[in-house]
Design a protein around this motif. Structure first.
Motif, mmCIF file in Angstrom:
data_model
loop_
_atom_site.group_PDB
_atom_site.id
_atom_site.type_symbol
_atom_site.label_atom_id
_atom_site.label_comp_id
_atom_site.label_asym_id
_atom_site.label_seq_id
_atom_site.Cartn_x
_atom_site.Cartn_y
_atom_site.Cartn_z
ATOM 1 N N CYS A 179 0.864 -1.180 0.000
ATOM 2 C CA CYS A 179 0.000 0.000 0.000
ATOM 3 C C CYS A 179 0.907 1.239 0.000
ATOM 4 O O CYS A 179 2.128 1.125 0.163
ATOM 5 C CB CYS A 179 -0.883 0.001 1.247
ATOM 6 S SG CYS A 179 0.096 0.014 2.754
ATOM 7 N N PHE A 180 0.299 2.398 -0.121
ATOM 8 C CA PHE A 180 1.062 3.650 -0.169
ATOM 9 C C PHE A 180 2.001 3.792 1.042
ATOM 10 O O PHE A 180 3.181 4.109 0.904
ATOM 11 C CB PHE A 180 0.061 4.820 -0.240
ATOM 12 C CG PHE A 180 0.537 6.076 0.421
ATOM 13 C CD1 PHE A 180 1.472 6.887 -0.209
ATOM 14 C CD2 PHE A 180 0.072 6.435 1.690
ATOM 15 C CE1 PHE A 180 1.929 8.044 0.417
ATOM 16 C CE2 PHE A 180 0.521 7.579 2.316
ATOM 17 C CZ PHE A 180 1.460 8.385 1.679
ATOM 18 N N GLY A 181 1.458 3.509 2.248
ATOM 19 C CA GLY A 181 2.237 3.732 3.479
ATOM 20 C C GLY A 181 3.421 2.793 3.605
ATOM 21 O O GLY A 181 4.511 3.196 4.038
ATOM 22 N N VAL A 182 3.215 1.532 3.207
ATOM 23 C CA VAL A 182 4.301 0.553 3.315
ATOM 24 C C VAL A 182 5.376 0.848 2.256
ATOM 25 O O VAL A 182 6.574 0.810 2.535
ATOM 26 C CB VAL A 182 3.755 -0.896 3.184
ATOM 27 C CG1 VAL A 182 4.890 -1.887 3.021
ATOM 28 C CG2 VAL A 182 2.910 -1.252 4.402
ATOM 29 N N CYS A 198 3.233 5.700 8.792
ATOM 30 C CA CYS A 198 2.309 6.049 7.710
ATOM 31 C C CYS A 198 1.540 7.320 8.101
ATOM 32 O O CYS A 198 1.049 7.425 9.231
ATOM 33 C CB CYS A 198 1.333 4.897 7.477
ATOM 34 S SG CYS A 198 0.086 5.340 6.263
ATOM 35 N N TYR A 223 -1.356 8.180 7.561
ATOM 36 C CA TYR A 223 -2.727 7.885 8.028
ATOM 37 C C TYR A 223 -2.719 7.436 9.491
ATOM 38 O O TYR A 223 -3.661 7.674 10.236
ATOM 39 C CB TYR A 223 -3.383 6.807 7.158
ATOM 40 C CG TYR A 223 -3.510 7.214 5.706
ATOM 41 C CD1 TYR A 223 -3.997 8.468 5.367
ATOM 42 C CD2 TYR A 223 -3.132 6.352 4.682
ATOM 43 C CE1 TYR A 223 -4.110 8.856 4.028
ATOM 44 C CE2 TYR A 223 -3.240 6.732 3.348
ATOM 45 C CZ TYR A 223 -3.723 7.989 3.028
ATOM 46 O OH TYR A 223 -3.822 8.372 1.718
ATOM 47 N N VAL A 224 -1.652 6.764 9.894
ATOM 48 C CA VAL A 224 -1.541 6.338 11.303
ATOM 49 C C VAL A 224 -1.200 7.558 12.167
ATOM 50 O O VAL A 224 -1.733 7.741 13.254
ATOM 51 C CB VAL A 224 -0.463 5.231 11.456
ATOM 52 C CG1 VAL A 224 -0.282 4.857 12.925
ATOM 53 C CG2 VAL A 224 -0.822 4.006 10.631
ATOM 54 N N THR A 247 -6.353 1.056 11.454
ATOM 55 C CA THR A 247 -6.486 1.374 10.021
ATOM 56 C C THR A 247 -6.988 0.176 9.217
ATOM 57 O O THR A 247 -7.627 0.346 8.193
ATOM 58 C CB THR A 247 -5.133 1.825 9.425
ATOM 59 O OG1 THR A 247 -4.155 0.840 9.729
ATOM 60 C CG2 THR A 247 -4.711 3.170 9.964
ATOM 61 N N CYS A 270 -8.286 2.750 6.955
ATOM 62 C CA CYS A 270 -7.570 3.154 5.738
ATOM 63 C C CYS A 270 -8.222 2.520 4.522
ATOM 64 O O CYS A 270 -8.513 1.321 4.514
ATOM 65 C CB CYS A 270 -6.112 2.712 5.840
ATOM 66 S SG CYS A 270 -5.261 2.910 4.291
ATOM 67 N N ALA A 300 -6.989 1.784 1.733
ATOM 68 C CA ALA A 300 -6.143 0.815 1.009
ATOM 69 C C ALA A 300 -6.563 -0.618 1.320
ATOM 70 O O ALA A 300 -6.559 -1.491 0.447
ATOM 71 C CB ALA A 300 -4.678 1.016 1.379
ATOM 72 N N THR A 301 -6.928 -0.862 2.568
ATOM 73 C CA THR A 301 -7.321 -2.215 2.974
ATOM 74 C C THR A 301 -8.623 -2.601 2.267
ATOM 75 O O THR A 301 -8.743 -3.696 1.712
ATOM 76 C CB THR A 301 -7.571 -2.242 4.502
ATOM 77 O OG1 THR A 301 -6.447 -1.662 5.129
ATOM 78 C CG2 THR A 301 -7.785 -3.633 5.009
HETATM 79 FE FE1 F3S Z 1 -0.982 1.168 4.364
HETATM 80 FE FE2 F3S Z 1 -0.921 3.337 5.770
HETATM 81 FE FE3 F3S Z 1 -3.173 2.328 5.022
HETATM 82 S S1 F3S Z 1 0.428 1.611 5.998
HETATM 83 S S2 F3S Z 1 -2.828 0.139 4.966
HETATM 84 S S3 F3S Z 1 -1.640 3.185 3.683
HETATM 85 S S4 F3S Z 1 -2.708 3.155 7.009
#
Ligand code: F3S
Length: 280
Positions: A12-15, A97, A99-100, A165, A193, A195-196
């Motif tokens: 995902c974007f954050g990872v 991330c 979002y976190v 998230t 989030c 993305a999930t």
């Molecule tokens: Fe990934 Fe960040 Fe969402 S790590 S799952 S984009 S909260």
């Protein structure tokens, strides 16, 4: 075998952001040492690759001398880790991330205003431990409607609820509905989030088009295991970490395979699996 790939699969974007930041640090570290507090992600193969590149994994700040470089992973950490690192004069590379980070800010803001915090999620997941650390570890952490019964709410208090998230939207909505029936002053912050959800919806679409699904990702990755369960309800599903786990005998009867992967599965592992399946 024909192979179809889910529209949204893998990092995902954050990872992706966190892994790129960590890799850059390792590329430029020279003779210095770079540490990560816990494994960077829930994917053994990726973690091993970063270790080979020189990343040193630790469980606690006590394990390292002062003045070192510390990577904070995408799950985020409690406020205390930042203050402890500062007192050890650590050079922090914060890959939390965004979002976190936003959840940390919400929790801190409302806790500072005197609100009681409720977190919907898995109490032992690092993300939840980190979030709770922004409200003095005083949050109520619940993962089901039933768990609400064990909390005695005070009519004079104000509450704010946030979610992990990776929480499931339906279950978050049900929990919130029950909370609203018990709490007069409740602020709801849906911090799930997208993305999930995107990965889950793409997996459902694809599973409906194919004869079997292959879900790639860590056995301890909660978002990967959710994808496995979703796909299993639709078609025969194989849960693997790498192509080596695919069993030719079991796959032979299928003509079209769908492939998806958890948010912590690197592209190179997905590509290997796709190539392997195509050759069957
Ligand atoms: Fe990934 Fe960040 Fe969402 S790590 S799952 S984009 S909260």
């Amino acid at each position: 075998m024909e192979v179809k790939i889910a529209e949204n699969a893998g990092f995902c974007f954050g990872v992706k952001r966190a892994m790129n930041m960590a890799w850059d640090e390792l590329e430029n570290k020279g003779d210095s040492q770079v540490y990560s507090l816990g494994p960077l992600i829930h994917n053994k193969q990726a973690v091993d690759k970063y270790k080979e590149k020189g990343l040193i994994e630790i469980d606690s700040l006590d394990e390292i001398p002062n003045d070192r470089k510390l990577i904070i992973r995408s799950h985020g950490v409690a406020k205390k880790i930042y203050t402890d690192s500062q007192s050890k004069n650590m050079d922090i590379v914060d890959t939390t991330c965004p979002y976190v980070k936003k959840i940390h800010d919400i929790v801190k803001e409302f806790s500072d205003k005197g609100y009681k915090i409720i977190i919907v999620g898995n109490a032992i997941h690092p993300e939840i431990i980190g979030i709770n650390g922004w409200c003095n570890n005083e949050a109520y952490v619940i993962n089901s409607e039933e768990e609400i019964n064990s909390i005695s709410f005070n009519d004079n208090d104000q509450y704010c609820v946030v979610s992990q998230t990776t929480a499931n939207l339906d279950s978050f909505d049900r929990i919130v509905e029950k909370l609203q029936s018990k709490i007069e002053n409740l602020i709801v912050k849906n911090t799930i989030c997208f993305a999930t959800k995107e990965r889950q919806l793409s997996a459902i679409d694809l599973a409906n088009e194919v004869d079997c699904m292959v879900v790639i990702g860590g056995k301890h990755s909660s978002n990967t295991q959710k994808l496995v369960n979703i796909c299993k309800d639709i078609v025969p599903t194989f849960s693997i970490e790498t192509k080596e786990e695919l069993e030719l005998e079991k796959l032979k009867g299928f003509k079209i395979a769908g492939v998806t992967a958890g948010a912590s599965t690197p592209d190179w592992i997905i590509d290997e699996v796709i190539e392997y399946l195509k050759e069957i």
